[in-house]
Design a protein around this motif. Sequence first.
Motif, PDB file in Angstrom:
ATOM      1  N   ARG A  79       0.693  -1.200   0.085  1.00  0.00           N
ATOM      2  CA  ARG A  79       0.083  -0.081  -0.102  1.00  0.00           C
ATOM      3  C   ARG A  79       1.006   1.260  -0.143  1.00  0.00           C
ATOM      4  O   ARG A  79       1.955   1.557   0.632  1.00  0.00           O
ATOM      5  CB  ARG A  79      -0.938   0.027   1.217  1.00  0.00           C
ATOM      6  N   HIS A  83      -2.592   5.724   1.006  1.00  0.00           N
ATOM      7  CA  HIS A  83      -3.648   4.560   1.328  1.00  0.00           C
ATOM      8  C   HIS A  83      -3.840   4.284   2.692  1.00  0.00           C
ATOM      9  O   HIS A  83      -4.835   3.875   3.258  1.00  0.00           O
ATOM     10  CB  HIS A  83      -3.356   3.376   0.302  1.00  0.00           C
ATOM     11  N   ASN A  86      -5.587   6.714   4.887  1.00  0.00           N
ATOM     12  CA  ASN A  86      -6.886   6.376   4.703  1.00  0.00           C
ATOM     13  C   ASN A  86      -7.332   5.364   5.815  1.00  0.00           C
ATOM     14  O   ASN A  86      -8.351   5.482   6.408  1.00  0.00           O
ATOM     15  CB  ASN A  86      -7.351   6.373   3.549  1.00  0.00           C
ATOM     16  N   GLU A 136     -11.531  -1.712   1.302  1.00  0.00           N
ATOM     17  CA  GLU A 136     -10.298  -1.932   1.620  1.00  0.00           C
ATOM     18  C   GLU A 136      -9.780  -2.661   2.675  1.00  0.00           C
ATOM     19  O   GLU A 136      -8.502  -3.291   2.880  1.00  0.00           O
ATOM     20  CB  GLU A 136      -9.417  -0.462   1.655  1.00  0.00           C
TER      21      GLU A 136
END
Length: 184
Positions: A79, A83, A86, A136
């Motif tokens: 990642r 990312h 988040n 995710e």
Amino acid sequence: MMQTYISILRGINVSGKNLLKMTDLKKLYEQLSFQQVSTYIQSGNVVFVASEQKTETLAERISHQIKSTYGYDVPVLVRTIEHWQNIVANNPFAKDASKDPAFLHVTFLAAAPESNHPDAILSKAMEGEEIHITPEAVYLYCPHGYGRTKLNNTFLEARLGVSATTRNWKTTQKLLEIAQNIQQ
């Protein structure tokens, strides 16, 4: 352009299987021309800098190198730092002061779930456990300990139809901290 990445490997140094020293893992990443390689604890957490590429491509390169060097078939998730930020920021349980952070876990998903049957998943939760599923990651609150939950990595992979790997909240935050320090 260079980019900071966080990679997490699944299934190394677990129950005496797929043994891989972090010093050897660091060397493997450096052989792939990755820079500022930093490992964290013995479960396959690596932060590194590389020329900007697709995370799937990086994961394949790392997995292939582990297979060719050690003979282990190890799923790898990569990642970007953005990312990862988040994922950390979106943990609904981290903002709840009544939740002990020691019982928070994040199951990182290789892709958006193929199927999401919340009722079938929730039916396995023990009293007090909570789960929040996103495309995710799966956020878990396991007040009886992750080792006792039925909402474990293997179960979630089977129910969601995607490869995944789980880290506790402390490790998740520490990897972000290491990545942020490298990026500065």
